[in-house]
Design a protein around this motif. Sequence first.
Motif, mmCIF file in Angstrom:
data_model
loop_
_atom_site.group_PDB
_atom_site.id
_atom_site.type_symbol
_atom_site.label_atom_id
_atom_site.label_comp_id
_atom_site.label_asym_id
_atom_site.label_seq_id
_atom_site.Cartn_x
_atom_site.Cartn_y
_atom_site.Cartn_z
ATOM 1 N N PRO A 1 0.824 -1.208 0.000
ATOM 2 C CA PRO A 1 0.000 0.000 0.000
ATOM 3 C C PRO A 1 0.861 1.262 0.000
ATOM 4 N N PRO A 2 0.283 2.406 -0.376
ATOM 5 C CA PRO A 2 1.043 3.659 -0.404
ATOM 6 C C PRO A 2 1.028 4.364 0.952
ATOM 7 N N SER A 3 1.231 3.595 2.029
ATOM 8 C CA SER A 3 1.182 4.134 3.385
ATOM 9 C C SER A 3 2.368 3.593 4.171
ATOM 10 N N PHE A 4 2.870 4.379 5.117
ATOM 11 C CA PHE A 4 4.044 3.971 5.891
ATOM 12 C C PHE A 4 4.106 4.749 7.207
ATOM 13 N N LEU A 5 4.918 4.231 8.134
ATOM 14 C CA LEU A 5 5.280 4.943 9.349
ATOM 15 C C LEU A 5 6.781 5.149 9.336
ATOM 16 N N LEU A 6 7.221 6.319 9.742
ATOM 17 C CA LEU A 6 8.643 6.638 9.782
ATOM 18 C C LEU A 6 8.982 7.152 11.175
ATOM 19 N N SER A 7 9.836 6.403 11.895
ATOM 20 C CA SER A 7 10.237 6.794 13.243
ATOM 21 C C SER A 7 11.631 7.406 13.203
ATOM 22 N N PHE A 8 11.844 8.377 14.083
ATOM 23 C CA PHE A 8 13.114 9.104 14.108
ATOM 24 C C PHE A 8 13.865 8.821 15.412
ATOM 25 N N ASP A 9 15.153 8.622 15.293
ATOM 26 C CA ASP A 9 16.081 8.350 16.397
ATOM 27 C C ASP A 9 15.999 6.903 16.873
ATOM 28 N N LYS A 10 14.780 6.419 17.154
ATOM 29 C CA LYS A 10 14.567 5.043 17.605
ATOM 30 C C LYS A 10 13.163 4.621 17.195
ATOM 31 N N PRO A 11 12.876 3.324 17.173
ATOM 32 C CA PRO A 11 11.518 2.900 16.832
ATOM 33 C C PRO A 11 10.506 3.486 17.810
ATOM 34 N N ALA A 12 9.450 4.047 17.284
ATOM 35 C CA ALA A 12 8.421 4.654 18.126
ATOM 36 C C ALA A 12 7.495 3.579 18.674
ATOM 37 N N SER A 13 6.963 3.821 19.874
ATOM 38 C CA SER A 13 5.920 2.963 20.435
ATOM 39 C C SER A 13 4.575 3.662 20.252
ATOM 40 N N GLU A 14 3.530 3.093 20.824
ATOM 41 C CA GLU A 14 2.219 3.723 20.736
ATOM 42 C C GLU A 14 2.186 5.063 21.461
#
Length: 735
Positions: A224-237
């Motif tokens: 799909p054309p959707s994504f999550l991008l986390s900065f510095d470290k993997p993000a949690s909820e």
Amino acid sequence: MFLKKIQIIALFMFAVAGNHVFAQNIITIPIETRENALVMQTDADNHLFIIYFGKKLSQTSEYQSIPAQSTQHDDNSGIHNSAYTPSGTWSISEPALQVTHADGNKSSDLVYVSHKTTKENDNISVTSIILKDPVYQVEVTLFYKIYSNENVIEQWSNIHSDEKSEIILQKYASSNLYFIAKDYYLTHYNGTWAREMQPEEEQLTAGIRVLDSKLGTRANLFQPPSFLLSFDKPASETEGKVLLGTLAWSGNFRMDFEVDSYHNLRLIAGINNYASEYPLASKQDFKTPSFIYTYSENGKGEASRNLHNWARRYRILDGEGSRLTLLNNWEATYFDFNEEKLSALFKDGKKLGVDLFLLDDGWFANKYQRNNDKAGLGDWQENVKKLPNGIGHLVKEATNTGIKFGIWVEPEMVNPKSELYEKHPDWVIKQPARPEHYMRNQLPLDLSNPEVQNFVFGVIDKLFTENPAIAYIKWDCNAITFNAYSPYLEKSKQKQSQLYVDYVRGLYKVLEKLRAKYPKVPMMLCSGGGGRVDYEALKYFTEFWPSDNTDPMERIFMQWEYSYFFPALAQSNHVTDWGKQPLKFRTDVAMMGKLGYDIVISHLNEKDLQFSKQAVSTYNSIKDIVWHGDLFRLVDPKKNDYAALMFSSKDKKRAVLFSYLVNNRYEAGSDVPFRLQGLEASKKYRIKELNLYPETKTAIKEDQTYSGDYLMTVGFNPMVNTRRTSVIMEIMEAQ
């Protein structure tokens, strides 16, 4: 975290020395939501760069000094942080714009001309920035539509040519962003039919990571054309810096994630330029689709709630309205039905308590009867053997039974074994010199052709004109595009490279025309499952079908991932016979979105029927919170033996908690409490278990009250285990 400008040495000298001659030329453009900011700035040569992305500063004037903090002199590797990177001149990075000019020159440059901000209301404003090639008569306008309260930015570009003759667009991105962080973690999705939305998280390293589709129709099938991008470290909820992004385009897409030589990240998103060089005539414009994104420094949960609030209010058709529960006949009858069978199903739907009966595939075609998926697609007249009295008779009978009537269509497609194909082979996408290649025994019609657009519109318009009481449309699309070739483009002496773009534009023309005439009829967006869902299509549809895989165990995981990008009221979830779980488990999972049924009601035993009727009633009592409340994902099924999520009303007076066992190993389950979210710490709450199966008792102490502080600090245990595999709880403010 912020984005900064990698500047030429002269500009850094200005920043340190305070050169007032240059200062007159420097323009800073902040794009701000309630909490976040994207900031651009020109240099002495009027090139426009991104200098910041992150939390909004309290003093807007301080943005202009950000570049002075950088010592990354970009002397040799080209300029990376352009606001819209051109190709062939001073930048060697992946371009956002690549053009062949009328004289054959392939180089472009863009300099700042002007910008303005128009305020639509207290929440929405649009900033437009005009950039122009200083040598050629090509102009690009960057648009940033800001939804302040939702912290959402909708970004697109418009390319205009005043060259004397046609230019060729070879790449034409919607968005070009730039980030600085210690590290970058990309969550993206893969899959196929019945395995949609399989997540993967990876750390981005030097080079380019591309997410794309080249499928033409049903473009989201593999990704799909959707994504999550986390900065510095993997993000949690609840923690971490994260951007959720999605492209509003129902065709081929491409997203480039490029970690440059300074370990900064460039993101370019838009239509996939694969086989899609697009001609642009003099005085004409090319508008790209919207790239939509939201940023949070408080984790994935807040970011997804931002997107949900925006989508319900501004994008999904009737996003703040209601939805219809339905009974579908597909898994009950498949292609084998007649008026008598359908009449019995109407009565079953009424008995169950749903709002609507949906007649699925197989109701049409006569010469090549639609008794399987090998024939008849494209011949949209009622099959006289199955339905001798026509659709109108069914609509009336359903209405008389006390239930609404909806119908399935797949108007973009055709079986080679059909009258439509025999009459109009020139309407079909296929290579003239190659063998036809099918998916589900069918081919796409050529929606770049205005005649085909009129035909597709006519299929739906005829149904509504002859049967005004039709209350629902399920719009399917089951094949991708093989052997891409348009007889229409060839005949009209246009370029074949326009096909992938013009197909989608043709689809939107049809949908715009339909919605102009029938603005309120609910429609489900289906594509062999979730093969097409995006926020441009959802302008015209009230909901989408996440997957043909309705096994509730699989759906827990799929619906979890879809929930990052789409609110629950847009997800159609049906109770079916897929899976080995009991009926209660299947029903509980389906209640996490827009509930429907695809089972044979007459086959249910007495207790199952009693439970199902009560479940519809229970759902009606909580659906408003599920559809319009704030979603909190509490226990991740990928990392635990069970899953838990909850929807909380905006006033925090009421919430609904769903929990499911996802691992049947010995002693698996919720052995300790987990913290709830979305409540008011000072309020007192009672907890009641819902949707109990007949003759079972709850394990919850329903007479006890808890403070919101207790529930969000200590938590609560719904007692999910191998004997209680699914639990729904209502959390109500105590009076």
